[in-house]
Design a protein around this motif. Sequence first.
Motif, PDB file in Angstrom:
ATOM      1  N   ALA A 235      20.510  47.981  -7.009  1.00  0.00           N
ATOM      2  CA  ALA A 235      19.916  47.353  -5.872  1.00  0.00           C
ATOM      3  C   ALA A 235      20.288  48.072  -4.569  1.00  0.00           C
ATOM      4  CB  ALA A 235      20.441  45.838  -5.660  1.00  0.00           C
ATOM      5  N   GLN A 236      21.588  48.483  -4.468  1.00  0.00           N
ATOM      6  CA  GLN A 236      21.906  49.132  -3.294  1.00  0.00           C
ATOM      7  C   GLN A 236      21.521  50.414  -3.331  1.00  0.00           C
ATOM      8  OE1 GLN A 236      26.449  49.077  -2.896  1.00  0.00           O
ATOM      9  NE2 GLN A 236      26.101  48.602  -0.562  1.00  0.00           N
ATOM     10  N   ALA A 237      21.546  51.019  -4.301  1.00  0.00           N
ATOM     11  CA  ALA A 237      20.983  52.646  -4.250  1.00  0.00           C
ATOM     12  C   ALA A 237      19.620  52.559  -4.032  1.00  0.00           C
ATOM     13  CB  ALA A 237      21.375  53.149  -5.622  1.00  0.00           C
ATOM     14  N   TYR A 238      18.789  51.815  -4.292  1.00  0.00           N
ATOM     15  CA  TYR A 238      17.382  51.638  -4.442  1.00  0.00           C
ATOM     16  C   TYR A 238      16.844  50.793  -3.169  1.00  0.00           C
ATOM     17  CZ  TYR A 238      16.685  54.861  -8.020  1.00  0.00           C
ATOM     18  OH  TYR A 238      16.793  56.099  -8.658  1.00  0.00           O
ATOM     19  N   ASP A 239      18.000  50.140  -2.244  1.00  0.00           N
ATOM     20  CA  ASP A 239      17.358  49.123  -1.174  1.00  0.00           C
ATOM     21  C   ASP A 239      16.550  48.147  -1.649  1.00  0.00           C
ATOM     22  OD1 ASP A 239      17.680  48.433   1.410  1.00  0.00           O
ATOM     23  OD2 ASP A 239      15.916  49.504   2.006  1.00  0.00           O
ATOM     24  N   LEU A 240      16.970  47.568  -2.703  1.00  0.00           N
ATOM     25  CA  LEU A 240      16.420  46.373  -3.343  1.00  0.00           C
ATOM     26  C   LEU A 240      17.150  44.994  -2.770  1.00  0.00           C
ATOM     27  CD1 LEU A 240      15.440  47.663  -6.807  1.00  0.00           C
ATOM     28  CD2 LEU A 240      13.870  47.490  -5.011  1.00  0.00           C
ATOM     29  N   TYR A 241      16.311  44.014  -2.812  1.00  0.00           N
ATOM     30  CA  TYR A 241      16.932  42.591  -2.539  1.00  0.00           C
ATOM     31  C   TYR A 241      17.466  42.189  -3.911  1.00  0.00           C
ATOM     32  CZ  TYR A 241      15.021  42.099   1.931  1.00  0.00           C
ATOM     33  OH  TYR A 241      14.734  42.663   3.285  1.00  0.00           O
ATOM     34  N   ALA A 242      18.520  41.427  -3.916  1.00  0.00           N
ATOM     35  CA  ALA A 242      19.294  40.875  -5.154  1.00  0.00           C
ATOM     36  C   ALA A 242      18.585  39.379  -5.373  1.00  0.00           C
ATOM     37  CB  ALA A 242      20.742  40.864  -5.160  1.00  0.00           C
ATOM     38  N   SER A 243      18.178  39.061  -6.457  1.00  0.00           N
ATOM     39  CA  SER A 243      18.071  37.784  -7.004  1.00  0.00           C
ATOM     40  C   SER A 243      18.823  37.220  -7.856  1.00  0.00           C
ATOM     41  CB  SER A 243      16.692  37.783  -7.614  1.00  0.00           C
ATOM     42  OG  SER A 243      16.073  36.422  -7.706  1.00  0.00           O
ATOM     43  N   ALA A 244      18.857  35.991  -8.123  1.00  0.00           N
ATOM     44  CA  ALA A 244      19.842  34.995  -8.953  1.00  0.00           C
ATOM     45  C   ALA A 244      19.121  34.184  -9.506  1.00  0.00           C
ATOM     46  CB  ALA A 244      20.629  34.783  -8.108  1.00  0.00           C
ATOM     47  N   GLY A 245      19.162  33.918 -10.769  1.00  0.00           N
ATOM     48  CA  GLY A 245      18.552  32.611 -11.519  1.00  0.00           C
ATOM     49  C   GLY A 245      19.092  32.581 -12.810  1.00  0.00           C
ATOM     50  N   SER A 246      19.089  31.295 -13.306  1.00  0.00           N
ATOM     51  CA  SER A 246      19.452  31.074 -15.001  1.00  0.00           C
ATOM     52  C   SER A 246      18.516  31.687 -15.852  1.00  0.00           C
ATOM     53  CB  SER A 246      19.692  29.785 -14.849  1.00  0.00           C
ATOM     54  OG  SER A 246      18.587  28.584 -14.588  1.00  0.00           O
ATOM     55  N   ASP A 247      17.253  31.513 -15.671  1.00  0.00           N
ATOM     56  CA  ASP A 247      16.209  31.802 -16.880  1.00  0.00           C
ATOM     57  C   ASP A 247      16.403  30.538 -17.687  1.00  0.00           C
ATOM     58  OD1 ASP A 247      14.292  32.794 -18.212  1.00  0.00           O
ATOM     59  OD2 ASP A 247      15.351  34.473 -19.057  1.00  0.00           O
ATOM     60  N   PHE A 248      16.447  29.626 -17.163  1.00  0.00           N
ATOM     61  CA  PHE A 248      16.515  28.197 -17.944  1.00  0.00           C
ATOM     62  C   PHE A 248      15.255  27.836 -18.571  1.00  0.00           C
ATOM     63  CE2 PHE A 248      16.634  23.367 -17.693  1.00  0.00           C
ATOM     64  CZ  PHE A 248      17.565  23.182 -18.404  1.00  0.00           C
ATOM     65  N   HIS A 249      15.472  27.634 -19.920  1.00  0.00           N
ATOM     66  CA  HIS A 249      14.418  27.158 -20.755  1.00  0.00           C
ATOM     67  C   HIS A 249      14.571  25.565 -21.081  1.00  0.00           C
ATOM     68  CE1 HIS A 249      13.588  31.350 -20.958  1.00  0.00           C
ATOM     69  NE2 HIS A 249      12.251  31.148 -21.645  1.00  0.00           N
ATOM     70  N   GLY A 250      15.526  25.064 -20.969  1.00  0.00           N
ATOM     71  CA  GLY A 250      15.737  23.616 -21.134  1.00  0.00           C
ATOM     72  C   GLY A 250      17.120  23.481 -21.988  1.00  0.00           C
ATOM     73  N   PRO A 251      17.479  22.070 -21.827  1.00  0.00           N
ATOM     74  CA  PRO A 251      18.871  21.796 -22.132  1.00  0.00           C
ATOM     75  C   PRO A 251      19.223  21.651 -23.495  1.00  0.00           C
ATOM     76  CG  PRO A 251      17.642  19.810 -21.446  1.00  0.00           C
ATOM     77  CD  PRO A 251      16.606  20.956 -21.617  1.00  0.00           C
ATOM     78  N   ILE A 252      18.338  21.824 -24.313  1.00  0.00           N
ATOM     79  CA  ILE A 252      18.725  21.743 -25.756  1.00  0.00           C
ATOM     80  C   ILE A 252      19.189  23.208 -26.213  1.00  0.00           C
ATOM     81  CG2 ILE A 252      17.834  20.976 -28.260  1.00  0.00           C
ATOM     82  CD1 ILE A 252      15.385  20.122 -26.609  1.00  0.00           C
ATOM     83  N   GLY A 253      20.296  23.036 -26.959  1.00  0.00           N
ATOM     84  CA  GLY A 253      20.991  24.168 -27.733  1.00  0.00           C
ATOM     85  C   GLY A 253      21.410  25.216 -26.853  1.00  0.00           C
ATOM     86  N   GLY A 254      21.554  24.870 -25.540  1.00  0.00           N
ATOM     87  CA  GLY A 254      21.752  26.044 -24.586  1.00  0.00           C
ATOM     88  C   GLY A 254      23.004  25.978 -24.194  1.00  0.00           C
ATOM     89  N   TRP A 255      23.430  27.395 -24.115  1.00  0.00           N
ATOM     90  CA  TRP A 255      24.612  27.933 -23.301  1.00  0.00           C
ATOM     91  C   TRP A 255      24.193  28.185 -21.907  1.00  0.00           C
ATOM     92  CZ3 TRP A 255      21.177  30.478 -26.380  1.00  0.00           C
ATOM     93  CH2 TRP A 255      20.422  31.482 -25.778  1.00  0.00           C
ATOM     94  N   LEU A 256      22.793  28.277 -21.801  1.00  0.00           N
ATOM     95  CA  LEU A 256      22.348  28.475 -20.417  1.00  0.00           C
ATOM     96  C   LEU A 256      21.899  27.281 -19.481  1.00  0.00           C
ATOM     97  CD1 LEU A 256      19.566  31.155 -20.860  1.00  0.00           C
ATOM     98  CD2 LEU A 256      20.800  30.716 -18.883  1.00  0.00           C
ATOM     99  N   LYS A 257      22.550  27.134 -18.289  1.00  0.00           N
ATOM    100  CA  LYS A 257      22.522  25.930 -17.694  1.00  0.00           C
ATOM    101  C   LYS A 257      21.670  26.188 -16.336  1.00  0.00           C
ATOM    102  CE  LYS A 257      26.259  23.175 -19.549  1.00  0.00           C
ATOM    103  NZ  LYS A 257      26.356  24.012 -20.764  1.00  0.00           N
ATOM    104  N   LEU A 258      20.949  25.452 -15.892  1.00  0.00           N
ATOM    105  CA  LEU A 258      20.052  25.458 -14.851  1.00  0.00           C
ATOM    106  C   LEU A 258      21.107  25.458 -13.440  1.00  0.00           C
ATOM    107  CD1 LEU A 258      17.007  25.169 -13.543  1.00  0.00           C
ATOM    108  CD2 LEU A 258      17.492  23.164 -13.078  1.00  0.00           C
TER     109      LEU A 258
END
Length: 276
Positions: A235-258
């Motif tokens: 991001a720094q080398a190419y002067d890009l903005y940084a995004s952040a997000g969980s890629d949440f698909h749902g609460p079931i069976g998920g290690w991924l949290k919103l």
Amino acid sequence: MKKFDLHSHTTASDGTLTPTELVDHAYEVGVSALAITDHDTTAGIDEAVARGAQRGVEIIPGVEISCRWGSDDIHIVGLNIDIEADVIKKRLHSQHQQRIERAKRIGDKLETLGHAAVYARAVELAQGNTPARPHFAQALVEQGVCKSMEKAFSKYLGTGKKAYVKTEWATLEEGVAAIVQAGGVAVIAHPGKYKMTRAKLTRLVSSFKEAGGQAIEVSTGTQTVDQLRCAAQLAQAYDLYASAGSDFHGPIGGWLKLGKYPPLPLQCKPVWTLFG
Ligand code: MN
Ligand code: MN
Ligand code: MN
């Protein structure tokens, strides 16, 4: 201060929560600005915006477009797009045709492999949408063909596996152009997920930047510390903005949290400064 999550899915694609349920969930976990980024569709946005207004959750209209870059499939997230723009509607329509075609061909391949009932179940699981690979994976698990979703991908659905179907998605340039022309910010989604060498990832970032892309996901729900560091450096080398997000698909069976992702490194320019 706003709490952002700039990558999430609803039942409009392969998420398990309806747009209304997802916004309620965001409210409960303290996410105050949520980008809905369904795969190749904006069908969940209007409902989410309406619910967001009731709940005091800001909804950022978005999408996650599947793109071809050479022989790789790359996901490009579009943030803050005008979902009524013709250019995005046309692009998403053609992506949709590709998805229908892919689902049928995956079903055919599984039938040839002796799993004829999987397609019908995947269609049911998709609840009126085109079945995507997670739907096929779930059906394979339910029908006892595979022990887990992971196995379903590593044996059948993953790139190059038995029931894999190569899809003619938009090119990286076309995907980025549609997002930019619809007034949005194009973001390389989950760079760590492509398992590229650093040299290759650098080439991807360079082509993306040349195509008009402005940001990269530095912090996601799934990457390693090294991948996060690598994305921040790019991001720094190419002067890009940084995004952040969980890629949440749902609460079931998920290690991924919103709303759950590591903080952005200090040197990063958060993408939300563009539309916050
Ligand atoms: Mn998905
Ligand atoms: Mn993705
Ligand atoms: Mn996603």
